[in-house]
Enzyme design. Structure first.
Site, PDB file in Angstrom:
ATOM      1  N   LYS A 183       0.816  -1.215   0.000  1.00  0.00           N
ATOM      2  CA  LYS A 183       0.000   0.000   0.000  1.00  0.00           C
ATOM      3  C   LYS A 183       0.856   1.273   0.000  1.00  0.00           C
ATOM      4  CE  LYS A 183      -4.558  -0.026   2.009  1.00  0.00           C
ATOM      5  NZ  LYS A 183      -5.285   0.014   3.295  1.00  0.00           N
ATOM      6  N   SER A 213      -8.337   8.215   6.986  1.00  0.00           N
ATOM      7  CA  SER A 213      -6.909   8.541   6.877  1.00  0.00           C
ATOM      8  C   SER A 213      -6.592   9.103   5.499  1.00  0.00           C
ATOM      9  CB  SER A 213      -6.056   7.291   7.130  1.00  0.00           C
ATOM     10  OG  SER A 213      -6.236   6.843   8.452  1.00  0.00           O
TER      11      SER A 213
HETATM   12  O1  PNS Z   1      -7.394   0.280   8.179  1.00  0.00           O
HETATM   13  P1  PNS Z   1      -7.686  -0.722   7.100  1.00  0.00           P
HETATM   14  O2  PNS Z   1      -6.689  -0.547   5.964  1.00  0.00           O
HETATM   15  O3  PNS Z   1      -9.109  -0.668   6.641  1.00  0.00           O
HETATM   16  O4  PNS Z   1      -7.445  -2.174   7.759  1.00  0.00           O
HETATM   17  C1  PNS Z   1      -7.528  -3.350   6.974  1.00  0.00           C
HETATM   18  C2  PNS Z   1      -6.990  -4.589   7.726  1.00  0.00           C
HETATM   19  C3  PNS Z   1      -5.593  -4.342   8.251  1.00  0.00           C
HETATM   20  C4  PNS Z   1      -7.906  -4.904   8.899  1.00  0.00           C
HETATM   21  C5  PNS Z   1      -7.009  -5.785   6.728  1.00  0.00           C
HETATM   22  O5  PNS Z   1      -6.388  -5.400   5.547  1.00  0.00           O
HETATM   23  C6  PNS Z   1      -6.339  -7.047   7.264  1.00  0.00           C
HETATM   24  O6  PNS Z   1      -6.798  -7.653   8.204  1.00  0.00           O
HETATM   25  N1  PNS Z   1      -5.207  -7.441   6.656  1.00  0.00           N
HETATM   26  C7  PNS Z   1      -4.445  -8.606   7.058  1.00  0.00           C
HETATM   27  C8  PNS Z   1      -4.559  -9.720   6.036  1.00  0.00           C
HETATM   28  C9  PNS Z   1      -5.746 -10.634   6.305  1.00  0.00           C
HETATM   29  O7  PNS Z   1      -5.889 -11.208   7.360  1.00  0.00           O
HETATM   30  N2  PNS Z   1      -6.612 -10.809   5.280  1.00  0.00           N
HETATM   31  C10 PNS Z   1      -7.760 -11.714   5.362  1.00  0.00           C
HETATM   32  C11 PNS Z   1      -9.009 -11.053   5.852  1.00  0.00           C
HETATM   33  S1  PNS Z   1      -9.808 -10.111   4.580  1.00  0.00           S
END
Ligand code: PNS
Length: 167
Positions: free
Chosen positions: A43, A130
């Site tokens: 990202k 953000s």
């Molecule tokens: O603040 P955000 O970017 O909306 O948070 C997103 C987050 C970090 C919660 C999500 O991208 C995440 O859990 N990433 C880790 C990878 C994961 O576990 N993916 C499977 C579930 S969709």
């Protein structure tokens, strides 16, 4: 009954007053709250994970049961390794719903013992993200109503040191 440990995961690039609202309210409902900061190089975040963690530590210092940690990989793996059975997410508007539903159902498939719980964002922060904060910072707008003071200062510094072509 054991301690209730929850994780509030996110990118926090940077932490906003909307996140702070969720952190404060979630910290009152569980014994221990871990704010999980995703290490996500894909990202290309504005703040490094170390910076995001440091800022979160600074602005949550007043909450004794809140801990800040970074994580890589799957959220459910991080939750399991932390002894957490609850994932907290904030819901702003209906536009968040589809993504949040997909994420929570995926996580439930990955680990049925981990529950996602949603807190609706307080009305005064329902518009805040953000992404918009970074945009306001890039154009030199006043950030004080959107982010904690310490974050506003770091954003201003970041924008001053960023090269023109580096945006
Ligand atoms: O603040 P955000 O970017 O909306 O948070 C997103 C987050 C970090 C919660 C999500 O991208 C995440 O859990 N990433 C880790 C990878 C994961 O576990 N993916 C499977 C579930 S969709």
């Amino acid at each position: 009954m054991g301690k209730t440990i929850a994780i509030y995961p996110g990118s926090f690039d940077p932490v906003t007053r909307g996140h702070m609202d969720i952190i404060e309210r979630a910290s009152k409902t569980v014994d221990h709250l871990i704010v999980g900061v995703l290490v996500n190089s894909a990202k290309s975040p504005l703040f490094t994970v170390e910076e995001r963690v440091a800022l979160l530590k600074q602005v949550t210092a007043q909450y004794p049961n809140v801990e800040i940690r970074s994580f890589e990989g799957l959220l459910v793996d991080f939750a399991r390794a932390s002894g957490a059975h609850i994932l907290i997410r904030g819901l702003r508007a209906v536009t968040d719903f589809e993504y949040e539903l997909q994420m929570s159902q995926t996580n439930q498939k990955l680990d049925p013992n981990i529950e996602t719980m949603f807190l609706t964002t307080s009305i005064e922060y329902s518009y805040l993200s953000s992404t918009t904060v970074r945009e306001i910072a890039a154009f030199g707008g006043d950030l004080t109503q959107f982010v904690p003071e310490a974050v506003a200062l770091e954003l201003e510094k970041k924008m001053n040191t960023k090269g023109e072509c580096n945006k």
